[in-house]
Design a protein around this motif. Sequence first.
Motif, PDB file in Angstrom:
ATOM      1  N   GLN A  98       0.861  -1.176   0.000  1.00 52.95           N
ATOM      2  CA  GLN A  98       0.000   0.000   0.000  1.00 52.95           C
ATOM      3  C   GLN A  98       0.899   1.229   0.000  1.00 52.95           C
ATOM      4  O   GLN A  98       1.635   1.464   0.952  1.00 52.95           O
ATOM      5  N   CYS A  99       0.833   1.983  -1.063  1.00 50.92           N
ATOM      6  CA  CYS A  99       1.777   3.076  -1.223  1.00 50.92           C
ATOM      7  C   CYS A  99       1.082   4.283  -1.838  1.00 50.92           C
ATOM      8  O   CYS A  99       0.618   4.218  -2.972  1.00 50.92           O
ATOM      9  N   HIS A 100       0.992   5.350  -1.090  1.00 53.67           N
ATOM     10  CA  HIS A 100       0.430   6.606  -1.590  1.00 53.67           C
ATOM     11  C   HIS A 100       1.390   7.737  -1.224  1.00 53.67           C
ATOM     12  O   HIS A 100       1.113   8.556  -0.346  1.00 53.67           O
ATOM     13  N   PRO A 101       2.538   7.794  -1.917  1.00 56.67           N
ATOM     14  CA  PRO A 101       3.567   8.773  -1.546  1.00 56.67           C
ATOM     15  C   PRO A 101       3.494  10.071  -2.342  1.00 56.67           C
ATOM     16  O   PRO A 101       4.486  10.784  -2.445  1.00 56.67           O
ATOM     17  N   GLU A 102       2.328  10.372  -2.933  1.00 56.36           N
ATOM     18  CA  GLU A 102       2.267  11.485  -3.870  1.00 56.36           C
ATOM     19  C   GLU A 102       2.742  12.807  -3.282  1.00 56.36           C
ATOM     20  O   GLU A 102       3.430  13.592  -3.939  1.00 56.36           O
ATOM     21  N   LEU A 106      -1.650  20.483  -2.503  1.00 59.09           N
ATOM     22  CA  LEU A 106      -1.115  19.143  -2.756  1.00 59.09           C
ATOM     23  C   LEU A 106      -2.155  18.109  -2.344  1.00 59.09           C
ATOM     24  O   LEU A 106      -2.705  18.182  -1.242  1.00 59.09           O
ATOM     25  N   HIS A 107      -2.384  17.155  -3.192  1.00 61.83           N
ATOM     26  CA  HIS A 107      -3.377  16.138  -2.884  1.00 61.83           C
ATOM     27  C   HIS A 107      -2.970  14.822  -3.531  1.00 61.83           C
ATOM     28  O   HIS A 107      -2.182  14.775  -4.463  1.00 61.83           O
ATOM     29  N   TYR A 108      -3.521  13.730  -2.990  1.00 61.28           N
ATOM     30  CA  TYR A 108      -3.325  12.437  -3.621  1.00 61.28           C
ATOM     31  C   TYR A 108      -4.041  12.421  -4.966  1.00 61.28           C
ATOM     32  O   TYR A 108      -5.117  12.994  -5.116  1.00 61.28           O
ATOM     33  N   VAL A 153       4.407   5.818  -9.468  1.00 62.03           N
ATOM     34  CA  VAL A 153       3.130   6.445  -9.157  1.00 62.03           C
ATOM     35  C   VAL A 153       2.977   7.705  -9.987  1.00 62.03           C
ATOM     36  O   VAL A 153       3.953   8.268 -10.497  1.00 62.03           O
ATOM     37  N   SER A 154       1.731   8.151 -10.117  1.00 62.30           N
ATOM     38  CA  SER A 154       1.432   9.403 -10.807  1.00 62.30           C
ATOM     39  C   SER A 154       1.310  10.520  -9.777  1.00 62.30           C
ATOM     40  O   SER A 154       0.543  10.412  -8.816  1.00 62.30           O
ATOM     41  N   VAL A 155       2.087  11.561  -9.970  1.00 63.44           N
ATOM     42  CA  VAL A 155       2.122  12.695  -9.050  1.00 63.44           C
ATOM     43  C   VAL A 155       1.531  13.911  -9.752  1.00 63.44           C
ATOM     44  O   VAL A 155       1.850  14.178 -10.914  1.00 63.44           O
ATOM     45  N   THR A 156       0.681  14.641  -9.069  1.00 58.90           N
ATOM     46  CA  THR A 156       0.125  15.857  -9.661  1.00 58.90           C
ATOM     47  C   THR A 156       1.255  16.861  -9.902  1.00 58.90           C
ATOM     48  O   THR A 156       2.177  16.971  -9.106  1.00 58.90           O
ATOM     49  N   PRO A 157       1.187  17.620 -11.003  1.00 54.25           N
ATOM     50  CA  PRO A 157       2.359  18.376 -11.458  1.00 54.25           C
ATOM     51  C   PRO A 157       2.554  19.754 -10.832  1.00 54.25           C
ATOM     52  O   PRO A 157       3.567  20.404 -11.094  1.00 54.25           O
ATOM     53  N   ALA A 158       1.626  20.238 -10.019  1.00 49.82           N
ATOM     54  CA  ALA A 158       1.706  21.625  -9.547  1.00 49.82           C
ATOM     55  C   ALA A 158       2.971  21.902  -8.754  1.00 49.82           C
ATOM     56  O   ALA A 158       3.564  22.987  -8.873  1.00 49.82           O
TER      57      ALA A 158
END
Length: 441
Positions: free
Chosen positions: A94-98, A141-143, A251-256
Motif C-alpha cells: 500500500q503506497c500513496h507517496p504522492e 497538494l493532494h493524492y 506512481v502518478s504525481v500531480t504536477p503543480a
Amino acid sequence: MTTQPSCPGVYVVEGGMPSVSVNVAATAVPVFLTDCSENLNTDIPEDVCIRLDNWLDYCVLKGLYPRLGEVAVKIDSEPLSGGGYSYTYEVILQCHPEIDLALRQYFENGGGPCYILRIGTSDGVISAIKRVRDITLLVYLHYTIDSDRRDTYYSWLNSLLGAGNNYFLIADADAQGKPPDTKSEYTSVYYPGLIESAASERPPDDLIEVIGYIDDSGRSVTGFSDLKPVNPDLYTEISATIDSRLARLKVSVTPAAAMAGIYCATDRTRGVWNAPANAPISGALDVAVMVSDADQGTMNDDGINVIRKLPGRGIVPWGCRTLAGTSEATDTSWRYIQVRRLFNSAEADITKAMQTMMFEPNYQPTWEKTRHAIENYLYSLWRQGALAGGKPEDAYFVQIGKDVTMSDEDISAGKMIAKVGMAAARPAEFIILEFTQSMSM
C-alpha cells in the motif's frame, strides 16, 4: 534649512524628507497546502505555515525520511501429505507517496524556501497564509486518488485571489483535464500528472506484518522479523520479492509542485517576466497521459497548460497561459502567466515602497520624489527586458500631481494618487515560418 558657513570647510546638511526607493522582493515563495494527515507527522499543527528551506527540512519535519511503501505479507500454509508445510505468499503493498514525491520534485526543479500548511479550517487557512508576508504562490497538494475535497479547498484559496493580494494559484486539472473553478487571471492549470519512481528503502522488518503463517509445529508468525529465524529460506525469498516490488513501483504525481519549482528557478535565473515553460522537468520518468497536438490545441484554447514528452526535449511544460487565456476571451490582457505575475510583483514592490511616504506632506516635493522612485524601478525592469518598447517612454509611464491624478478634494482628503502604466513583453507562443518556393532560381 540654509547653512551659513563662517569659515572655509565642508559642511553636512541633513534633510528631513525621507528618501524613497523601490526594492525588489522575492517573487516565487509557495505555500503547499495538504489535508492528508496520514502522510504527515501527526504532531504537525493545523493552520500554521511551517517554513522549509530544502528537502531535508521536510524529512526532519516528518520525523524520519519519508517511507514510501507500507508492506504486509499474506502467507498461505498448506500441510503436505508426507509432513511439513507448503508455503505460497502475496506481498501486499500500500503506497500513496504522492505528497512526499511532489515536494521532492519541487526542490529537484529549483524550488527554494517555501512553506507547508496542514489544512484545518477555512478561516484558519486564510489567516495562516496572510500572516506570512513573503508568500506569493498557492499550491494545493493532494493524492491523485483523492479528488472529492479538491473543489472545496480551491474555493477557499479563491478568496485570496484578486487585486492587491498578489497571490497566484498553481493548480492541477482533474483526471479528465478539467480545471478548478477559480479566478481565472490569477490561476494556471497543468495537465497531466507526472510518473515518478517511488523506489525507496523498505520499512524495517519489524514494521512488516505477516498474515496467515503457520509452520509444521503449529507456530504462527505475525512479524516479518520473526520469520527469519523460523524459516530463513522463505524469509529470503519474500525479502527479495519485496525489494523487487518496491524498486519497480511507479506512481502518478500531480504536477503543480514541480511547476512551482520551475517558477522559482525561472524567476531566479531569468526574471518573473519570463515564461515558466519549455524547461525540462527533473525527476519525472514519464507523463501519465500522452496528449496529441490536436488535443493540446483544444486544451490550450481552454487555458490549460499541457505537459508534453517531446523528442529531444524530454518532459516539458508546453504552455504558459492563465485560465483567462481561453480562445473565447475578448480581453487578452491577462492571457499569460508571466504578465500577470509581473504585475503582481510590481504592485507589491511599489506598494511596499510607498508605505515610507505615509503621513508626509501631500505636496509637490513628495509627489516628485514618489514619481522618481517608481520611474527608477520601472526603468530597471525595462533594461532587463521585462517591458516592451524601444525607449522608456514607450514601455511605461508614471503620473502623479494636482489636476493630473488628484483633485483639490483628493488632496484635502489625504489621498496621494499615482497612476502607473506598463507595457509587458509577451511571449512568442506561436512561431510561424513562411516558406516560398522561388521559380526563378
